[in-house]
Design an enzyme around this catalytic site. Structure first.
Site, PDB file in Angstrom:
ATOM      1  N   HIS A  18     -27.221  54.970  12.740  1.00 17.67           N
ATOM      2  CA  HIS A  18     -25.798  54.973  12.357  1.00 17.67           C
ATOM      3  C   HIS A  18     -25.345  56.404  12.044  1.00 17.67           C
ATOM      4  O   HIS A  18     -24.265  56.824  12.460  1.00 17.67           O
ATOM      5  CB  HIS A  18     -25.558  54.136  11.086  1.00 17.67           C
ATOM      6  CG  HIS A  18     -25.835  52.674  11.228  1.00 17.67           C
ATOM      7  ND1 HIS A  18     -26.631  51.974  10.348  1.00 17.67           N
ATOM      8  CD2 HIS A  18     -25.396  51.756  12.136  1.00 17.67           C
ATOM      9  CE1 HIS A  18     -26.667  50.691  10.689  1.00 17.67           C
ATOM     10  NE2 HIS A  18     -25.937  50.535  11.778  1.00 17.67           N
ATOM     11  N   LYS A  42     -23.896  37.099   9.391  1.00 10.61           N
ATOM     12  CA  LYS A  42     -25.252  37.218   8.842  1.00 10.61           C
ATOM     13  C   LYS A  42     -25.170  37.361   7.321  1.00 10.61           C
ATOM     14  O   LYS A  42     -24.254  37.997   6.809  1.00 10.61           O
ATOM     15  CB  LYS A  42     -25.938  38.483   9.368  1.00 10.61           C
ATOM     16  CG  LYS A  42     -25.661  38.838  10.808  1.00 10.61           C
ATOM     17  CD  LYS A  42     -26.109  40.282  11.102  1.00 10.61           C
ATOM     18  CE  LYS A  42     -25.429  40.848  12.327  1.00 10.61           C
ATOM     19  NZ  LYS A  42     -25.603  42.287  12.535  1.00 10.61           N
ATOM     20  N   ARG A  91     -27.189  50.760  22.123  1.00 17.97           N
ATOM     21  CA  ARG A  91     -28.605  51.107  22.198  1.00 17.97           C
ATOM     22  C   ARG A  91     -29.225  50.668  23.511  1.00 17.97           C
ATOM     23  O   ARG A  91     -29.945  51.388  24.142  1.00 17.97           O
ATOM     24  CB  ARG A  91     -29.377  50.434  21.053  1.00 17.97           C
ATOM     25  CG  ARG A  91     -29.206  51.126  19.744  1.00 17.97           C
ATOM     26  CD  ARG A  91     -29.524  50.207  18.612  1.00 17.97           C
ATOM     27  NE  ARG A  91     -28.575  49.121  18.562  1.00 17.97           N
ATOM     28  CZ  ARG A  91     -28.486  48.254  17.573  1.00 17.97           C
ATOM     29  NH1 ARG A  91     -29.327  48.327  16.567  1.00 17.97           N
ATOM     30  NH2 ARG A  91     -27.578  47.304  17.579  1.00 17.97           N
ATOM     31  N   SER A 129     -30.868  48.061  11.603  1.00 16.48           N
ATOM     32  CA  SER A 129     -31.023  47.756  10.174  1.00 16.48           C
ATOM     33  C   SER A 129     -32.071  46.651  10.007  1.00 16.48           C
ATOM     34  O   SER A 129     -32.896  46.706   9.095  1.00 16.48           O
ATOM     35  CB  SER A 129     -29.697  47.279   9.577  1.00 16.48           C
ATOM     36  OG  SER A 129     -28.709  48.257   9.702  1.00 16.48           O
TER      37      SER A 129
END
Ligand code: ADP
Length: 164
Positions: A18, A42, A91, A129
Site C-alpha cells: 500500500h 470482511k 497485483r 494484508s
C-alpha cells in the site's frame, strides 16, 4: 485547480505494498486522501481507529497525503471531498476482474470519476494484508511486509488473542 485523488481500501492493516502505491501516487497528484472503507464485507482484524492510527503514522512524512474514512458508497465520498480520481493497485490478474467491475460500477454511479490503476512493484506482488496477518498469526516474521509499528500491533493482537 488542485488535482485530488482518493485511494480507498480496507487497509487491515497497511502494508509496504500500500505504501509503495501511496508514495507513487503522491508524486503524481497534488493531494491524496487515503480513505479507509468502514463498511467492508470482511470482518476486520483491526478497528477503524487502529487502522487510521497505523496509516497516519506510516504517511506522516508525506506532505500531500492525508488519511480519512468513509461509510457508504465510495462515489458519495468522492463527491463530498470534491475528488474525481480513484486510485487502486493491481497485483495479479486475479485482482483484475473485481477491480474492473468496481471501476465500471463507480463510473455508472458517477460518470465524472475515473479509476486509475497502478501496477504493484514486483517486490510486493505477492503481498496482501491477509498474508501479513496469516504469517503473524502463526509466529512468522513480517518485518519486510509491514512497517515496524504495524508488526508490533499484529504481534500484540495475536498474542493477546492467544492468551484469552
Ligand atoms: P480492499 O479490501 O478494498 O481491496 P485493500 O486494503 O486490501 O482493500 O487494498 C486496497 C488497494 O490496494 C487495492 O486496490 C489493492 O489491490 C491494493 N493493494 C493491496 N496490496 C497491494 C500490493 N502489495 N501492491 C499493490 N497494490 C496493492
Amino acid at each position: 485547480m488542485v488535482r485530488k485523488a482518493v485511494y480507498p481500501g480496507s487497509f487491515d492493516p497497511v502494508t509496504y505494498g500500500h505504501l509503495d502505491i501511496i508514495k507513487r501516487v503522491a508524486n503524481i497528484y497534488d493531494e491524496l486522501i487515503v480513505a479507509i472503507a468502514q463498511n467492508v464485507a470482511k470482518v476486520p482484524l483491526f478497528t477503524l481507529e487502529e487502522r487510521i492510527e497505523m496509516l497516519r503514522e506510516s504517511v506522516k512524512d508525506i506532505k500531500n497525503v492525508c488519511v480519512d474514512y468513509f461509510d457508504g458508497l465510495l462515489v458519495d465520498y468522492l463527491k463530498r471531498v470534491e475528488a474525481k480520481i480513484i486510485v487502486r493497485g493491481l497485483r495479479a490478474v486475479s485482482d483484475f476482474e473485481y477491480e474492473f467491475q468496481q471501476a465500471l460500477a463507480n463510473k455508472k454511479l458517477y460518470p465524472e470519476c475515473e479509476t486509475i490503476f497502478l501496477v504493484t512493484d514486483s517486490k510486493y506482488a505477492y503481498l496482501s494484508s491477509s498474508m501479513a496477518k496469516e504469517i503473524s498469526k502463526f509466529g512468522g516474521c513480517v518485518k519486510d511486509l509491514v512497517p515496524d509499528m504495524v508488526a508490533k500491533k499484529l504481534y500484540m493482537k495475536f498474542r493477546t488473542e492467544n492468551v484469552k
